[in-house]
Write a protein that holds these residues in place. Structure first.
Motif, PDB file in Angstrom:
ATOM      1  N   ASP A   1       0.858  -1.193   0.000  1.00 59.60           N
ATOM      2  CA  ASP A   1       0.000   0.000   0.000  1.00 59.60           C
ATOM      3  C   ASP A   1       0.889   1.236   0.000  1.00 59.60           C
TER       4      ASP A   1
ATOM      5  N   ARG B   1      -9.316  -1.925   1.876  1.00 64.32           N
ATOM      6  CA  ARG B   1      -8.044  -1.190   1.900  1.00 64.32           C
ATOM      7  C   ARG B   1      -8.286   0.313   1.986  1.00 64.32           C
ATOM      8  N   GLN B   2      -9.257   0.777   1.275  1.00 61.59           N
ATOM      9  CA  GLN B   2      -9.530   2.208   1.262  1.00 61.59           C
ATOM     10  C   GLN B   2     -10.193   2.675   2.551  1.00 61.59           C
TER      11      GLN B   2
END
Length: 796
Positions: free
Chosen positions: A463, A774-775
């Protein structure tokens, strides 16, 4: 000489024969209806018997099945006798035999170029469960699978086949006592087949009826009374020699006679089987096919010469081999054998290195009744692979005694961890996963419930956004923080970590912590290189240190020359630089104050740490994971101030656990105490050689729930102490993919017996779920602080 018919014959032979012919015609004329009836009955019997036999053979072959047998690692010498003694109960009452015949079974050896397959052919009239149970009872550890009866010899092949029958009356016995397995010669004769070649040996058997038994009993009584000339006929010179007065020869014959009587009596003490032995060799058509199969068939038949004793087997031709072999046609005249004789012909090879024999995989053992199904209070493990299929789960209170997972790569460990972690997330238990490969975290992100986003902390070097920070140089207990940091570095760099380096690390960490407690300014591991290399920064930090020992340490350090300071701090600086020069690592543990609390994670949050060694390097991944484990343990011990019933169950999953259990205190103490804090450790790895001796013994003793996937033979021998007597080393080394051996704790005191289970496939991923999580993961942005302005330039 004085009888009238003899006188007539001598005086007038021609007249005698004319009178005899006239008398015969008169007798025939007077009994014509009776003779016609008898003749018709005899002809009908001769015609009907083979027709009825063929019809019954078709009925038996219709719907027949084969029980394929995989031999256990150790085959009992008496397993064959147990099998045929159990199957003697297949004998039907006489009225059933009269109506539909007596079914027979076939014990078959079938060779191809791939090896040997042993099976038990059973007609549909024989319960298949009875045959399987008899095989598994005769040879514990054997595996059986049921298939449809296949054609033994492919159509169009060139075949040479024959049948072996007894050379002498049935009362004479075959040889049954062998010092080595009599099948060894047969296995060798069938070895080395080319592609397309086949060899088959069928031992057809059915329980003997009362009429056959009475006949052989009469023969035994005749032998016992001394009329053994019927049994051992002598002709010619042998007969003349036998009547000569030879005391030694007569004594020897008497001894042989008594032995034969005793053997015949032994043969008749148990069940008897009508038996027919058929063999065949086949190959695809070619110019030399006939010679090849004849030579192979001759070798197969010759291998049965080992059974010759008072009786032996001789070969006869088998007409129409394709049809007879496929239908397993039972002949009208079959040899009568005892259970011991039949077992010598039809059994599993006892040689451990029998060529071409496929050994059984692991045994399937049903779970104990005390194993519960999945629920809100039990974590799913899979389903049973023996007995009635049912779901299996590990109770949450039993999981607090920790779980040891071991198995080779690709055996199913990650799939099981996925199910356990998803269940923890759904029921809002604390969840921490440390993954040194990366695939496990990726699979979890694709399957976690959508409502997990607000309690998810994700550590992932892939990330590009700033990672969440866990400052390892924080904590109320300075001594524990320093012990954790110094102990982790010492264990990971054990070969390059001396007492001077350890002293320097402890003094630096304690100095920074005292400064933090005095001024409130944030400190981190990134400040240690500045403390050691920059006099101005050291002068700003050390005056606030009141501990005389620390003050004396820094006074002595400042008194060193610059080359001496470099020599003293070099071993520590090169390890810190290798760790902190990675931007992701520095941001994750040394970039200001922590952005999340592990106390919150244990109380229902989710932390997924993806630490792939290929991206971070092995030592860096081990350091990051070890720091997470140490801080998790600190957060767990802080629960001592809470009532036990108020502590939320939490799970820590460590894949390749040996990389992250680098703690300054014994692991067995952590395992023993974690149960009270309701923290369950799930420790997974591949093989025992990865674990140091102390760690291996700690996990063996204190992780009371065991789940083992397929293991190497060396590990299986060490692990079988946890699974015996249900499962042995062979079973642990031959588990199928996604099959596991388990021994679980169902309550606070009792451990169940070992059993096997099959893990469920991972649930299908939800498209877009990983990207969404993830966001939305709860990772507040971090900012640089005045107390931690470390950059790549200052570190170098």
């Amino acid at each position: 000489m004085n009888s009238p018919w003899m006188t007539d014959f001598l005086t007038d032979p021609l007249s005698f024969w004319r009178t005899a012919a006239t008398t015969g015609r008169a007798l025939i004329a007077s009994h014509t209806p009776l003779l016609a009836t008898a003749t018709a009955t005899g002809v009908a019997t001769l015609v009907a018997r083979p027709l009825l036999a063929r019809r019954r053979a078709k009925v038996f072959a219709r719907g027949a099945r084969c029980v394929s047998i995989q031999a256990p690692p150790q085959v009992s010498d008496h397993g064959g006798e147990l099998l045929w003694a159990q199957l003697s109960g297949l004998l039907r009452p006489w009225w059933h035999r009269l109506a539909s015949g007596q079914p027979h079974i076939a014990f078959e050896y079938a060779w191809t170029h791939q090896g040997l397959n042993i099976s038990l052919w059973t007609p549909s009239q024989v319960p298949i469960a009875l045959a399987r149970q008899a095989v598994e009872a005769a040879w514990p550890g054997a595996h059986t699978t049921v298939t449809d009866a296949a054609q033994p010899v492919p159509a169009g092949h060139t075949v040479t086949a024959g049948r072996l029958r007894l050379a002498r009356p049935e009362v004479a016995t075959l040889r049954t006592g062998h010092h080595v397995d009599p099948l060894r010669a047969l296995l060798q004769a069938a070895a080395g087949l080319n592609d397309g070649e086949r060899v088959i040996v069928q031992v057809l058997a059915r329980p003997a009826t009362g009429r056959r038994r009475r006949r052989v009993r009469r023969a035994a009584r005749t032998l016992k009374t001394g009329h053994h000339h019927r049994f051992t006929p002598l002709r010619g010179m042998a007969a003349w020699a036998a009547h000569r007065p030879q005391p030694a020869l007569e004594a020897r014959q008497d001894a042989d006679h008594h032995t034969a009587v005793r053997q015949a009596a032994d043969k008749l003490t148990g069940p008897l089987w009508a038996t027919s032995l058929t063999y065949a060799a086949s190959t695809p058509p070619s110019n030399s096919a006939r010679e090849a199969v004849r030579g192979r068939a001759h070798a197969i038949a010759s291998a049965f010469g080992l059974f010759a004793a008072r009786n032996w087997l001789v070969r006869t031709r088998l007409p129409h081999p394709h049809q007879r072999l496929t239908r397993r046609h039972f002949p009208h005249r079959a040899a009568l054998l005892s259970v011991t004789e039949l077992a010598a012909l039809a059994h599993l090879p006892t040689d451990p290195d029998a060529p071409g024999l496929t050994r059984a995989a692991a045994r399937s053992i049903p779970p104990p009744p005390s194993i519960p199904p999945p629920s809100s209070a039990a974590r799913p493990l899979g389903h049973s692979d023996a007995g009635p299929r049912r779901a299996i789960a590990l109770p949450t209170h039993a999981a607090r005694h920790h779980l040891h997972l071991m198995g080779a790569t690709g055996s199913g460990k990650s799939t099981l961890i996925t199910h356990l972690a998803l269940d923890d997330a759904r029921h809002r238990r604390g969840l921490i996963v440390v993954d040194p490969k990366g695939d496990l975290v990726t699979e979890l992100l694709e399957r976690l419930p959508e409502d997990c986003a607000d309690r998810l902390v994700l550590i992932d070097p892939a990330d590009h956004r700033p990672p969440p920070c866990l400052n390892v140089l924080e904590g109320d207990d300075s001594d524990m923080v320093v012990d954790n940091i110094a102990g982790i570095f010492r264990r990971i760099f054990a070969a390059f970590w001396g007492p001077r380096t350890d002293d320097l690390m402890r003094a630096s960490c304690l100095t920074l912590l005292r400064h933090h407690h005095t001024t409130g300014q944030s400190v981190s591991l990134a400040d240690i290189p500045r403390l050691l290399a920059e006099p101005a920064y050291r002068l700003r930090i050390t005056p606030g240190v009141n501990d005389p020992l620390l003050r004396g340490f820094w006074t002595g350090y400042d008194a060193l020359s610059e080359p001496a300071k470099t020599a003293v701090s070099g071993p520590l600086m090169n390890k810190l630089r290798a760790f902190l020069l990675r931007d992701f690592t520095r941001r994750a543990i040394a970039h200001g104050p922590s952005t999340y609390r592990l106390d919150d994670v244990l109380n229902g949050g989710i932390l997924l740490a993806r630490l792939p060694k290929g991206t971070l390097g092995e030592e860096t991944a081990r350091l990051l994971g070890s720091f997470l484990v140490a801080r998790t343990w600190q957060a767990a011990t802080a629960r001592a101030h809470q009532p036990e019933h108020a502590r939320v169950d939490a799970s820590l999953y460590l894949d390749e656990c040996h990389n992250f259990l680098n703690l300054p205190y014994p692991v067995e103490e952590m395992l023993a105490e974690a149960r009270g804090y309701r923290l369950s450790l799930n420790l997974a790895h591949q093989h025992l050689a990865q674990l140091p001796t102390d760690l291996r013994e700690a996990i063996s003793t204190n992780a009371r729930n065991k789940i083992f996937f397929t293991a190497s033979p060396e590990d299986a021998r060490a692990l079988e102490r946890h699974t015996q007597p249900s499962l042995a080393a062979h079973d642990l080394a031959h588990l199928a993919r996604h099959q596991a051996a388990a021994r679980l704790l169902t309550d606070h005191t009792d451990t169940t017996s070992a059993f096997t289970l099959t893990t469920n496939p991972a649930p299908p991923p939800t498209p877009g779920r990983a990207h969404h999580l993830r966001q939305s993961a709860n990772r507040p942005p971090t900012t640089e602080t005045a107390s931690s302005p470390t950059t790549r330039e200052t570190l170098t």
